[in-house]
Design a protein around this motif. Structure first.
Motif, PDB file in Angstrom:
ATOM      1  N   VAL A 306       0.951  -0.961  -0.047  1.00 33.35           N
ATOM      2  CA  VAL A 306      -0.028  -0.045   0.130  1.00 33.35           C
ATOM      3  C   VAL A 306       0.845   1.256  -0.211  1.00 33.35           C
ATOM      4  O   VAL A 306       0.509   2.261  -0.682  1.00 33.35           O
ATOM      5  N   LEU A 307       1.840   1.146   0.809  1.00 32.89           N
ATOM      6  CA  LEU A 307       2.919   2.599   0.933  1.00 32.89           C
ATOM      7  C   LEU A 307       3.526   2.697  -0.566  1.00 32.89           C
ATOM      8  O   LEU A 307       3.579   3.598  -1.048  1.00 32.89           O
ATOM      9  N   THR A 308       3.806   1.579  -1.166  1.00 32.83           N
ATOM     10  CA  THR A 308       4.658   1.631  -2.417  1.00 32.83           C
ATOM     11  C   THR A 308       3.470   2.187  -3.445  1.00 32.83           C
ATOM     12  O   THR A 308       4.049   3.033  -4.354  1.00 32.83           O
ATOM     13  N   ARG A 309       2.384   1.845  -3.383  1.00 39.34           N
ATOM     14  CA  ARG A 309       1.020   2.385  -4.270  1.00 39.34           C
ATOM     15  C   ARG A 309       1.025   3.754  -4.074  1.00 39.34           C
ATOM     16  O   ARG A 309       0.846   4.514  -4.792  1.00 39.34           O
ATOM     17  N   MET A 310       1.156   4.361  -2.903  1.00 42.15           N
ATOM     18  CA  MET A 310       0.855   5.577  -2.444  1.00 42.15           C
ATOM     19  C   MET A 310       1.908   6.330  -2.922  1.00 42.15           C
ATOM     20  O   MET A 310       1.652   7.513  -3.484  1.00 42.15           O
ATOM     21  N   ARG A 312       3.726   5.991  -5.315  1.00 42.62           N
ATOM     22  CA  ARG A 312       3.705   6.016  -6.911  1.00 42.62           C
ATOM     23  C   ARG A 312       2.790   7.244  -7.433  1.00 42.62           C
ATOM     24  O   ARG A 312       3.176   7.880  -8.679  1.00 42.62           O
ATOM     25  N   GLU A 313       2.003   7.414  -6.569  1.00 42.47           N
ATOM     26  CA  GLU A 313       1.261   9.003  -7.221  1.00 42.47           C
ATOM     27  C   GLU A 313       1.734  10.238  -6.838  1.00 42.47           C
ATOM     28  O   GLU A 313       1.278  11.219  -7.245  1.00 42.47           O
ATOM     29  N   GLY A 314       3.065  10.232  -6.277  1.00 36.89           N
ATOM     30  CA  GLY A 314       3.856  11.382  -6.421  1.00 36.89           C
ATOM     31  C   GLY A 314       3.523  12.269  -5.067  1.00 36.89           C
ATOM     32  O   GLY A 314       2.583  11.968  -4.206  1.00 36.89           O
ATOM     33  N   PRO A 315       4.063  13.457  -5.153  1.00 38.77           N
ATOM     34  CA  PRO A 315       4.000  14.285  -4.085  1.00 38.77           C
ATOM     35  C   PRO A 315       2.539  14.745  -3.721  1.00 38.77           C
ATOM     36  O   PRO A 315       2.078  15.082  -2.727  1.00 38.77           O
ATOM     37  N   ASP A 316       1.576  14.755  -4.704  1.00 37.52           N
ATOM     38  CA  ASP A 316       0.269  15.185  -4.598  1.00 37.52           C
ATOM     39  C   ASP A 316      -0.696  13.951  -3.988  1.00 37.52           C
ATOM     40  O   ASP A 316      -1.538  14.081  -3.497  1.00 37.52           O
ATOM     41  N   GLY A 317      -0.078  12.824  -3.955  1.00 35.95           N
ATOM     42  CA  GLY A 317      -0.880  11.483  -3.575  1.00 35.95           C
ATOM     43  C   GLY A 317      -2.124  11.126  -4.020  1.00 35.95           C
ATOM     44  O   GLY A 317      -2.414  11.811  -5.099  1.00 35.95           O
ATOM     45  N   PHE A 318      -2.793  10.453  -3.260  1.00 35.55           N
ATOM     46  CA  PHE A 318      -4.032  10.031  -3.953  1.00 35.55           C
ATOM     47  C   PHE A 318      -5.065  11.006  -3.694  1.00 35.55           C
ATOM     48  O   PHE A 318      -4.985  12.043  -2.600  1.00 35.55           O
ATOM     49  N   ILE A 319      -5.856  11.541  -4.616  1.00 33.70           N
ATOM     50  CA  ILE A 319      -6.885  12.535  -4.637  1.00 33.70           C
ATOM     51  C   ILE A 319      -7.831  12.025  -3.544  1.00 33.70           C
ATOM     52  O   ILE A 319      -8.700  11.119  -3.770  1.00 33.70           O
ATOM     53  N   GLY A 320      -8.025  12.899  -2.603  1.00 28.51           N
ATOM     54  CA  GLY A 320      -8.786  12.683  -1.551  1.00 28.51           C
ATOM     55  C   GLY A 320      -8.405  11.741  -0.501  1.00 28.51           C
ATOM     56  O   GLY A 320      -9.134  11.427   0.497  1.00 28.51           O
ATOM     57  N   LEU A 322      -6.039   8.265   0.992  1.00 27.84           N
ATOM     58  CA  LEU A 322      -6.427   6.722   1.144  1.00 27.84           C
ATOM     59  C   LEU A 322      -7.463   6.273   2.040  1.00 27.84           C
ATOM     60  O   LEU A 322      -7.625   6.659   3.261  1.00 27.84           O
ATOM     61  N   SER A 323      -8.523   5.540   1.448  1.00 28.22           N
ATOM     62  CA  SER A 323      -9.514   4.998   2.239  1.00 28.22           C
ATOM     63  C   SER A 323      -9.371   3.572   2.624  1.00 28.22           C
ATOM     64  O   SER A 323      -8.537   2.925   1.975  1.00 28.22           O
ATOM     65  N   ALA A 324     -10.260   3.273   3.347  1.00 27.44           N
ATOM     66  CA  ALA A 324     -10.060   1.622   3.713  1.00 27.44           C
ATOM     67  C   ALA A 324     -10.470   0.814   2.664  1.00 27.44           C
ATOM     68  O   ALA A 324      -9.748  -0.298   2.210  1.00 27.44           O
ATOM     69  N   GLU A 325     -11.501   1.303   1.592  1.00 26.47           N
ATOM     70  CA  GLU A 325     -11.930   0.579   0.464  1.00 26.47           C
ATOM     71  C   GLU A 325     -10.725   0.500  -0.544  1.00 26.47           C
ATOM     72  O   GLU A 325     -10.501  -0.552  -1.114  1.00 26.47           O
ATOM     73  N   LYS A 326     -10.213   1.732  -0.401  1.00 21.76           N
ATOM     74  CA  LYS A 326      -8.827   1.635  -1.358  1.00 21.76           C
ATOM     75  C   LYS A 326      -7.718   0.580  -1.038  1.00 21.76           C
ATOM     76  O   LYS A 326      -7.264  -0.034  -1.819  1.00 21.76           O
ATOM     77  N   TYR A 327      -7.575   0.531   0.256  1.00 27.36           N
ATOM     78  CA  TYR A 327      -6.693  -0.303   0.785  1.00 27.36           C
ATOM     79  C   TYR A 327      -7.079  -1.849   0.614  1.00 27.36           C
ATOM     80  O   TYR A 327      -6.323  -2.539   0.399  1.00 27.36           O
ATOM     81  N   ILE A 328      -8.418  -2.002   0.522  1.00 29.66           N
ATOM     82  CA  ILE A 328      -8.967  -3.461   0.482  1.00 29.66           C
ATOM     83  C   ILE A 328      -8.763  -3.881  -1.227  1.00 29.66           C
ATOM     84  O   ILE A 328      -8.361  -4.755  -1.734  1.00 29.66           O
ATOM     85  N   GLY A 329      -8.801  -2.767  -2.102  1.00 31.96           N
ATOM     86  CA  GLY A 329      -8.607  -2.796  -3.557  1.00 31.96           C
ATOM     87  C   GLY A 329      -7.214  -3.222  -3.919  1.00 31.96           C
ATOM     88  O   GLY A 329      -7.084  -3.850  -4.707  1.00 31.96           O
ATOM     89  N   ILE A 330      -6.262  -2.620  -3.107  1.00 30.59           N
ATOM     90  CA  ILE A 330      -4.857  -2.757  -3.367  1.00 30.59           C
ATOM     91  C   ILE A 330      -4.345  -4.274  -2.833  1.00 30.59           C
ATOM     92  O   ILE A 330      -3.774  -4.936  -3.428  1.00 30.59           O
TER      93      ILE A 330
END
Length: 367
Positions: A306-310, A312-320, A322-330
């Motif tokens: 999950v940290l690696t995926r975050m 990857r989004e760069g300095p701006d990070g995930f829009i809005g 990281l939610s629990a749903e995104k964590y489940i999806g990853i």
């Protein structure tokens, strides 16, 4: 309307020199800081930064022209050209072409400009196109090359370029100027001034049937890299795309005269802002390395994924966030495990938590 190339002093541009010195000093100072910080990155982060910024520039220079490409395909193509590990996805022609051109600008910045180089860039840029008569050569069509907008019955002409019959002598003179004004040329110019003129001069000639804006911005990047003696990785197109209305307005005004103080000031501000964005990326990657050092041996594979995926989004990070749903999806983990993982990452100082219940979001803690 009289355009800049129809002025009696074309292509000799004039400007107020007293307004230029400070921005040149600021650019050189900023470049020193960027290159100094870049040296502190590990090899993996250097590769990530290079791929991210080149792919982002490829994406944004295309978006300025209204063409929207796939970021993952761009990055895969760029990684492949650098000999880095990548997936085996099939790259669409447009993504393959612009990626090849941007990597060539990065790798071959020291080489003098030539017709052959420009023709190769144009072939790369128009990879897969079937709608153009002139690919890999200057335009030959007899009708005027115009930049227009508005309805067909009432078009607004923003610019008209020199006739196709003048392309070879105009480009001979442009290439001679570009090479003479390099740092090792006969009449060297300061970095920002040279890049600003190079871009304006080239797009005023508009030598190709299509792709002039993208090649013009690549020439500005090449000019800056030659003046600094190394690839700049400056996010010029990213910065322009964020306010492309101002960019087009500045170009339109500059296309009408050879006095270019206003254009030079606009372009200098754009490059310095772009340089700041690059600094933000480097700072982000340095903080990433420190966070991983601090967490080494303390997180499980799900958390690391999950940290690696975050990151990857760069300095701006995930829009809005990281939610629990995104964590489940990853990760595919059950919700009870996700809750425990997230609480643990917050407790270890890796993430910051904002909001409550279904509005809870998590952000990287890089401070």
């Amino acid at each position: 309307m009289i355009w800049n190339w129809q002025q009696p002093d074309w292509p000799y541009f004039s400007y107020d020199k007293s307004l230029l010195d400070e921005s040149e000093k600021q650019f050189l100072l900023g470049s020193g800081l960027v290159f100094g910080a870049f040296k502190h990155l590990n090899e993996g982060d250097k590769q990530q930064l290079t791929v991210e910024l080149i792919s982002n520039e490829a994406l944004k220079t295309s978006e300025i022209e209204g063409e929207y490409l796939d970021r993952d395909s761009l990055q895969s193509s760029i990684r492949r050209q650098f000999g880095l590990i990548t997936d085996n996805r099939k790259i669409p022609p447009a993504e393959q072409g612009i990626a090849e051109m941007m990597v060539d600008v990065y790798r071959d910045f020291e080489s003098p400009l030539s017709h052959t180089m420009l023709f190769e860039w144009h072939k790369m840029l128009t990879n897969g196109r079937r709608d153009l008569a002139d690919i890999g050569q200057y335009r030959t069509h007899a009708e005027p090359m115009q930049i227009v907008s508005g309805a067909i019955y009432a078009p607004k002409v923003h610019f008209e370029a020199p006739p196709s019959a003048q392309m070879m002598p105009e480009m001979e003179r442009f290439i001679d100027w570009f090479n003479a004004t390099a740092s090792n040329g006969k009449t060297p110019l300061p970095a920002l001034l040279r890049a600003a003129i190079a871009h304006l001069y080239f797009v005023s000639i508009h030598p190709f049937e299509d792709g002039n804006g993208r090649i013009g911005r690549a020439l500005a990047e090449k000019a800056l890299s030659q003046c600094l003696g190394q690839p700049t990785l400056i996010a010029i197109s990213y910065t322009i795309e964020r306010d492309k209305k101002t960019y087009y307005s500045a170009l339109e005004q500059a296309n009408k005269q050879t006095e270019i103080t206003a254009w030079r000031l606009y372009f200098a501000d754009t490059v310095i802002n772009a340089q700041s964005y690059t600094s933000t990326w480097i700072d982000f990657l340095i903080k990433k390395a420190k966070l991983y050092d601090r967490l080494r041996g303390q997180i499980n594979p799900r958390q690391e994924k999950v940290l690696t995926r975050m990151f990857r989004e760069g300095p701006d990070g995930f829009i809005g966030g990281l939610s629990a749903e995104k964590y489940i999806g990853i990760t595919g983990a059950p919700r009870v495990t996700v809750t425990r993982d997230l609480q643990d990452l917050v407790g270890k100082g890796a993430l910051l938590r904002h909001g409550e219940r279904k509005h809870t979001r998590y952000f990287l803690n890089l401070e």
